[in-house]
Design an enzyme around this catalytic site. Structure first.
Site, short mmCIF file in Angstrom:
data_model
loop_
_atom_site.label_atom_id
_atom_site.label_comp_id
_atom_site.label_asym_id
_atom_site.label_seq_id
_atom_site.Cartn_x
_atom_site.Cartn_y
_atom_site.Cartn_z
N HIS A 190 -40.51 -142.79 37.55
CA HIS A 190 -40.26 -144.03 37.26
C HIS A 190 -41.60 -145.00 37.82
O HIS A 190 -42.45 -144.37 38.46
CB HIS A 190 -39.11 -144.81 37.88
CG HIS A 190 -38.94 -144.44 39.39
ND1 HIS A 190 -38.06 -143.53 39.66
CD2 HIS A 190 -39.58 -144.91 40.37
CE1 HIS A 190 -38.29 -143.12 41.18
NE2 HIS A 190 -39.16 -144.17 41.48
N ASP A 290 -41.91 -136.93 43.57
CA ASP A 290 -40.84 -137.55 44.04
C ASP A 290 -39.91 -137.53 42.98
O ASP A 290 -39.96 -137.58 41.82
CB ASP A 290 -41.19 -139.22 44.12
CG ASP A 290 -40.20 -140.03 44.46
OD1 ASP A 290 -39.45 -139.66 45.64
OD2 ASP A 290 -39.61 -140.87 43.80
N GLU A 332 -39.92 -132.67 45.88
CA GLU A 332 -38.65 -133.53 46.56
C GLU A 332 -37.57 -133.38 45.67
O GLU A 332 -37.27 -134.02 44.97
CB GLU A 332 -39.24 -134.82 46.97
CG GLU A 332 -38.32 -135.78 47.76
CD GLU A 332 -37.40 -136.51 46.97
OE1 GLU A 332 -36.44 -136.81 47.74
OE2 GLU A 332 -37.59 -136.92 46.01
C1 OTU Z 1 -36.73 -140.47 46.72
O1 OTU Z 1 -35.60 -140.04 47.22
C2 OTU Z 1 -37.51 -141.15 47.79
O2 OTU Z 1 -37.68 -140.12 48.86
C3 OTU Z 1 -36.75 -142.38 48.14
O3 OTU Z 1 -37.36 -142.94 49.43
C4 OTU Z 1 -36.75 -143.43 46.95
O4 OTU Z 1 -36.01 -144.31 47.08
C5 OTU Z 1 -36.31 -142.34 45.77
O5 OTU Z 1 -36.54 -141.28 45.40
C6 OTU Z 1 -36.70 -143.28 44.46
O6 OTU Z 1 -38.16 -143.18 44.10
O7 OTU Z 1 -31.95 -140.12 46.11
O8 OTU Z 1 -31.72 -141.27 48.68
O9 OTU Z 1 -33.08 -135.11 44.74
O10 OTU Z 1 -32.62 -137.16 46.71
O11 OTU Z 1 -35.50 -138.46 44.95
C7 OTU Z 1 -33.21 -140.77 48.15
C8 OTU Z 1 -34.01 -136.20 44.96
C9 OTU Z 1 -33.12 -140.36 46.78
C10 OTU Z 1 -33.15 -137.42 45.56
C11 OTU Z 1 -34.55 -138.35 45.89
C12 OTU Z 1 -34.50 -139.91 46.22
#
Ligand code: OTU
Length: 643
Positions: A190, A290, A332
């Site tokens: 995003h 991410d 991630e």
């Molecule tokens: C990630 O986390 C980041 O680490 C977060 O800090 C962000 O808020 C989020 O993306 C949006 O950019 O659900 O509770 O399987 O676990 O992408 C954190 C992947 C999240 C998700 C993860 C997400």
């Protein structure tokens, strides 16, 4: 299955047709020969992956050409010293598997104020022995709430309060000279709603509206939502946000200001490829991808971990191998272990967080038993060649109990019940718990919940300090050191969340600030405390009691090549409180997950293929002979090696 000969033929035809154009893009001094060699090597795979995504579009070849031109242009713009590094890394693809690799992560503002502040911490990074530094999202982003920087308004501009892009490039160079690889986030699911593309979309430009997912009414959103998981049910329920300016519903998996990009549009893929290569050309060596699982959507599915996500990553990786092969991807994906593992590969993400072991450590700490750890790690730990786990105990995010229910039930453990137990334990509700975590995003519909908290607070230090009981404090310190002894000796790259190396506790002031009070992940993202850091060299202080032995273990790991690479064989130790694994057939690690002394029968270790006599514990320097038993103190870890 597609016919590989056909793919190879198509790739060859594409090269013939486009090479003159591409190399004319390179006339500005680019090394056309290198470009061509890499293009020939990687185009078939890229072609294959892109067909999965865009093969049904009539203008497929037009978009392929655009992507290749972007790649050629960014290759040409790449600084000479990075081209040199590319050549070196192509010859040494496993450099990150060295036992010398030590990682850390921090927010620029919270740890050091600005990029200049980070620069000034260089001596500290040396003191710690770092070779990998992940700076949390530092790009331009909305001022009042940016989800900790995970809403990016420009991938080409650093947040002005932290510094500038040219300072970042200078920092990358300085760090590299110091032997540290710079790691940044690539938030590619995003953008923020303040990104240029989003702003143009909001102004009504259909070209940029097609960069995102937009719907005129609730009809499609409702159909999609029937299958979607809510990520932040408390702060941001639902997955779509209505924007009255354009009278449209926008797909927003996370916060309403984070607009999901539409990778069905090949122009989005190309634009994001360009951003990746731009960052690579600033000297970034690793990009943390991410929210990987979410980047492809398909009606009637949960829109997570779809096969096309893999094609996107393979294609991006292929282009990167041509223009900037130094750059690696770190996945991630904090999802089911099967899916976590699916993104890891030489042709996808070479690195990945290891949430599976992270959860296994916390699980074994709560139960004081290591059967589940051994069982699940035996199944989930092995990785393909030229890849590595990034082993960590917590990140800036919450902790979710993402183990495989299949693995648990094989030991008679019911996944749902065990998750409830772990949630109770780590929020301190379970009788006798040592942890002080906060519940994050309880979802009453599913019963799902995650945990916030710093390493030290979750591992018992906060409660012990509150109690003032020296023996409890000692136990908590040992627990923390045991965690580090595991992170530093299991196969992969150890990653420290800066602050945790001196035992930083939860910071409850997040609840007073309107910008953070809604999101308790801020409890474990405190600002660096200069006074606490100043105490780190004092062996009598709490900070020193953690920091000094940790530094010693880091140096030991670096000096022990047997701890390099992935090979980690988990063994039965004959004592369920004691975890055991063998590294590269050379080092046996034993870790006591209980508050009691434990005894291990040498015969069990012999049976598991490791001879104790003639070994020495690298940590305590104690030598071991033919005694029948090994004794481990509460939370003691030993790294046994033949001398
Ligand atoms: C990630 O986390 C980041 O680490 C977060 O800090 C962000 O808020 C989020 O993306 C949006 O950019 O659900 O509770 O399987 O676990 O992408 C954190 C992947 C999240 C998700 C993860 C997400």
């Amino acid at each position: 299955m597609r016919d590989f000969n056909w793919i190879a033929e198509q790739a060859e035809l594409t090269i013939k047709r486009l090479l003159p154009t591409l190399t004319s893009t390179l006339y500005a001094g680019g090394d056309a020969r290198t470009f061509e060699v890499r293009l020939r090597r990687h185009l078939p795979m890229i072609f294959d992956a892109l067909l999965d995504l865009y093969g049904d579009q009539y203008d497929f070849f037009f978009h392929l050409q655009q992507m290749l031109e972007t790649t050629a242009r960014m290759f040409t713009l790449r600084p000479a010293e990075l081209h040199a590094l590319d050549r070196y890394r192509e010859q040494n693809p496993d450099w990150f598997q060295s036992s010398r690799t030590i990682g850390a992560v921090c927010y620029v503002d919270r740890f050091a104020g600005t990029l200049r502040g980070i620069r000034e911490r260089a001596p500290y990074f040396d003191e710690l022995g770092l070779t990998y530094l992940h700076l949390m999202p530092l790009f331009k982003s909305p001022e009042k709430n940016s989800d900790g920087g995970y809403a990016v308004s420009s991938f080409r501009e650093v947040n002005p309060s932290l510094g500038t892009m040219s300072e970042l490039a200078d920092l990358a160079r300085d760090l590299r000279e110091q032997g540290i690889s710079l790691v940044l986030d690539f938030v590619f699911n995003h953008t923020s709603d303040e990104h240029d593309w989003a702003q143009k979309a909001l102004a009504g430009d259909p070209y940029y509206q097609a960069y995102y997912w937009m719907f005129p009414d609730r009809q499609m959103p409702d159909q999609y939502e029937a299958h979607l998981r809510e990520i932040f049910p408390e702060q941001a329920p639902g997955s779509f946000t209505y924007r009255p300016e354009i009278q449209k519903w926008v797909w927003t998996t996370f916060y309403p200001f984070q607009w999901d990009l539409n990778y069905r549009n090949p122009e989005v893929f190309r634009a994001m490829l360009e951003e990746i290569l731009f960052l690579a050309n600033q000297g970034v060596e690793i990009l943390r991808l991410d929210a990987v699982p979410f980047v492809w959507k398909q009606l009637g599915t949960p829109c997570e971990n779809l096969p096309q996500v893999h094609s996107i990553i393979r294609a991006l990786n292929g282009f990167v191998r041509i223009a900037a092969p130094t750059l690696l991807f770190k996945s991630e994906a904090i999802v089911h272990p099967r899916d976590v593992r699916s993104y890891i590969g030489e042709d996808k993400c070479q690195l990945s967080y290891n949430p599976i072991m992270m959860v296994a450590i916390w699980e074994a700490l709560a139960t004081r038993e290591t059967d589940f750890f051994r069982h699940t790690m035996t199944k989930q730990f092995p990785l393909p060649e030229h890849t590595a786990w990034v082993n960590y105990i917590r990140s800036h995010d919450d902790i979710g109990w993402g183990f495989a229910d299949e693995d648990a039930i094989e030991l008679g453990i019911k996944g749902g019940d065990h998750r409830s137990f772990l949630n109770n334990f780590y929020t301190g509700r379970f009788p006798g718990s040592f942890a002080k975590g906060l519940p994050f995003n309880f979802n009453p519909r599913t019963g799902d919940m995650r945990i916030s908290g710093t390493m030290a607070s979750l591992a018992g230090l906060e409660q012990a300090l509150n109690s003032g009981d020296p023996s409890q404090i000692e136990i908590a310190v040992r627990r923390i050191l045991m965690i580090y002894a595991i992170i530093l000796s299991a196969g992969g790259i150890p990653l420290i969340y800066l602050g945790d190396e001196i035992g930083t506790l939860n910071d409850y002031t997040y609840a007073d600030d309107p910008a953070t009070m809604q999101d308790n992940r801020w409890v474990h993202r405190p600002k660096a405390n200069a006074e606490a850091y100043a105490r780190r060299a004092d062996p009598a202080s709490i900070e020193g009691r953690i920091f000094l032995p940790l530094c010693q273990m880091i140096q030991l790991r670096k000096a022990t090549p047997e701890l390099a690479g992935n090979a980690t064989r988990f063994i039965h130790t004959g004592n369920r409180h004691v975890l055991g694994y063998v590294r590269n057939q050379q080092v046996l690690v034993l870790a006591n997950f209980s508050e009691q002394r434990q005894q291990i029968f040498n015969g069990a270790l012999r049976e598991a293929g490791f001879q104790i006599s003639g070994t020495r514990d690298l940590i305590s320097r104690q030598a071991f002979n033919d005694d029948e038993f090994i004794w481990l103190e509460p939370y003691q870890v030993i790294w046994l090696k033949h001398v």
